[in-house]
Design an enzyme around this catalytic site. Sequence first.
Site, mmCIF file in Angstrom:
data_model
loop_
_atom_site.group_PDB
_atom_site.id
_atom_site.type_symbol
_atom_site.label_atom_id
_atom_site.label_comp_id
_atom_site.label_asym_id
_atom_site.label_seq_id
_atom_site.Cartn_x
_atom_site.Cartn_y
_atom_site.Cartn_z
ATOM 1 N N ASP A 1 0.823 -1.205 0.000
ATOM 2 C CA ASP A 1 0.000 0.000 0.000
ATOM 3 C C ASP A 1 0.864 1.264 0.000
ATOM 4 O OD1 ASP A 1 -2.814 1.104 0.503
ATOM 5 O OD2 ASP A 1 -1.670 2.070 2.094
ATOM 6 N N GLU B 1 13.113 -15.861 -0.645
ATOM 7 C CA GLU B 1 13.301 -17.043 0.206
ATOM 8 C C GLU B 1 12.173 -18.052 -0.016
ATOM 9 O OE1 GLU B 1 13.343 -15.540 4.232
ATOM 10 O OE2 GLU B 1 15.009 -14.170 3.787
HETATM 11 C C1 NOJ Z 1 -4.227 3.256 -0.570
HETATM 12 C C2 NOJ Z 1 -5.423 2.385 -0.367
HETATM 13 O O1 NOJ Z 1 -5.759 1.751 -1.572
HETATM 14 C C3 NOJ Z 1 -6.516 3.272 0.158
HETATM 15 O O2 NOJ Z 1 -7.752 2.615 0.196
HETATM 16 C C4 NOJ Z 1 -6.106 3.773 1.519
HETATM 17 O O3 NOJ Z 1 -7.083 4.663 2.011
HETATM 18 C C5 NOJ Z 1 -4.765 4.506 1.448
HETATM 19 N N1 NOJ Z 1 -3.781 3.772 0.710
HETATM 20 C C6 NOJ Z 1 -4.223 4.734 2.835
HETATM 21 O O4 NOJ Z 1 -3.830 3.514 3.393
#
Ligand code: NOJ
Length: 564
Positions: A225, A270
Site C-alpha cells: 500500500d 526465500e
Molecule cells: C491506498 C489504499 O488503496 C486506500 O484505500 C487507503 O485509504 C490509502 N492507501 C491509505 O492507506
Amino acid sequence: MHTPSASAASDPRSSSSAWLTSWWKSAAIYQLYVRSFADGDGDGIGDLAGARAHLPYLAALGIDAIWFNPWYPSPMADAGYDISDYRSIDPVFGTLADADALIAEAYAHGIKIIIDVVPNHSSDRHPWFVAALAAGPGSAERSRFWFRPGRGVSGELPPNNWQSIFGGSAWTRVTEPDGSPGEWYLHLFAPEQPDFNWDSADVRLDFEDVLRFWFSRGVDGIRIDSAALLCKDAALPDVSGLEPPGPAHPYMDRDDVHEIYQSWRAVADEYPGRMLIGEVWLPDTGRLARYVGPGELHTVFNFPYLNCPWDAASLRQVIDSTLALDAPATWVLSNHDVDRVVSRYGRSDTAFDLDRRPYFHGFPVDLALGTRRARAAALLTMALPGAVYIYQGEELGLWEVQDIPDELRQDPIWARTHGADPGRDGSRVPLPWSGTEPPFGFSPAGAESDPWLPQPKEWRDLTVATESANPDSMLRLYRAALRIRRSEPAFDETPLTWQPSADGVLAFDRHGASGVTDGATVRCVANLSAAPIPLPPNAEVLLASGPVYGGVLPPDTSVWLRIG
Ligand code: NOJ
C-alpha cells in the site's frame, strides 16, 4: 503444505514450472474487498466465512488469484488501512484459523492469495504508537514515528505545511502524559494513521518479519500500500507544491525507498513463486520503472491505464508505454479507491483522476453507454499481454453509487473534506448475490443488521443469480473471456502485434508461443469510434462484447477473432 484438488491439478497451468514461478506475469487476479464481498455471520459486514463460501463462484469465474484488501485487526478509521496488528485477523472478519482455512481452500481450487500490507502507516491503536504516546518526547518509542515540536510561540502550529491526502493538515498535536499540550505527529492520511519512520531499524526489521509471517502461512503475494510514500526527508521541510515526486520531494518517491523494496525482495525470494506488487501512483514512467525488476518489486499496478479516457489514441499510447517498460504489465480498470468503470465510461468526460473525484460527483451518467463501453473495455483489457486485475463487482457491471445518504457515508475523505469530496464509498457497496431486494443475498436470511452501505434496489437486475441465467450479462461475458484467455495458446506470455486500423479503432494480434500466424492467432478489435467498421472476412468470432451482425463491428464494441 497443501494439495490441490483434482480440478486444479488438471489445469496445465497449475503444474507447469513456468506457471508456478511466474504466474503473476499473466494471471487474472480478483480484488476481494472483504467488507463488501459476502457476509457469513449476518452482521452486515463481509467476512472470511463469506469469502470461503463463495470460493466456488470465483473458481467458476476463472480467476487465478485473489487479492484481499486488509483483513487485520483495525479500528477501521480507514476501512482497515489503519492496522493495529499486522499478524492477525480482525474479529469482524474472522480468525487467523479462518485465514489459514481460506488459504488452503483457495489453493485446492487452484487459486493463489495476495494480501495487502500497509507499511507507510499503522493505526493510532498500534501498540508501538500507544507506547510512543506514553513514553514522551525524545524517547526511542517516538523515533519509530514522526514526532516533532510545533512551530509558533508555544508550539501551537504544525511543524510544517504538509497536507493530509485525505484533507486537512498532515499533523496532529498530542497531549503529553503529564496533560500538557505537546508534540505533533505526522499522518499523510487520517490522524488515526500515524506514519512510520522508515529510518528506524525496528520498523524495517518488523516488516520483514511480517512478510515472513504471511509467506510462511502460504500467502503467494503481497500488495504494498502507498508504496512510494514511505521515506521522508528527515529535515521535514515545507513543500512548495511544485516539486515533482522524486528526490526533490520531501515524501513522495524518494530514492531511499528502493533500499526497502530490495530488502523485501530478498525476503520474497526465500519463498519460491511469491510476488510483490506495489501501489505506486506516479506520472513519470521512468520513475515508476525504478520500482520493478529482478532485485526489487515483481510488478506495479497500471494506474495510467485506469485513468485513461475511453479514447483509442490515448489508450494506444498508454498500452505502448506500459509495454515499453522492462517489467511484466498489469491491466487495471478499477479498484476500491476509484469510481466504478461503468460510471466513468458513461460520462461525457471519461478520463479519471483521484484529484478530480469531486468534479465528477453528480455528473450525469449514461449507464447503458457506460455498460457497453465497460464490456468492450473488458475484452480489450483481457486480450493484452500481462496480468489483469478485476475489482469485485466489475464482473457484474456494478456502477458507482452516487446517492448514498450523507449520514451513511463512511469514508474519512468525506468528513475530512467537509463533503467537498464524496470519497470512495460509492465503489464499495456490498455485492448483490441473489434475490429481488436488499441485502440481495449479501447477508444470510434473517441477518441482524443491514449491509454496512445501502445497496441500490436496481441491483436486483445485477445479482450473480440473475446474471448467471442471462447469456448476455456482464458476468457471462467475464466468464467466457477468462475461459478463453486461459485456454487459448495465443494468450500465453507473448507480445502483441498492432494491426493497421481506422481512427478510433484498436486492433492487435496475439500469435501464441510459436510466434507465427498458424491458425492459433487471436485478434482483438475494439471499436471506440462513432461508426461501425468492417471486420476481416472469414474470421471466426470467438467472443464479442455486443451483437455483431453482417460482418461489421458496432461502436463501443470489442471482438476476439480467430485468424486463420
Ligand atoms: C491506498 C489504499 O488503496 C486506500 O484505500 C487507503 O485509504 C490509502 N492507501 C491509505 O492507506
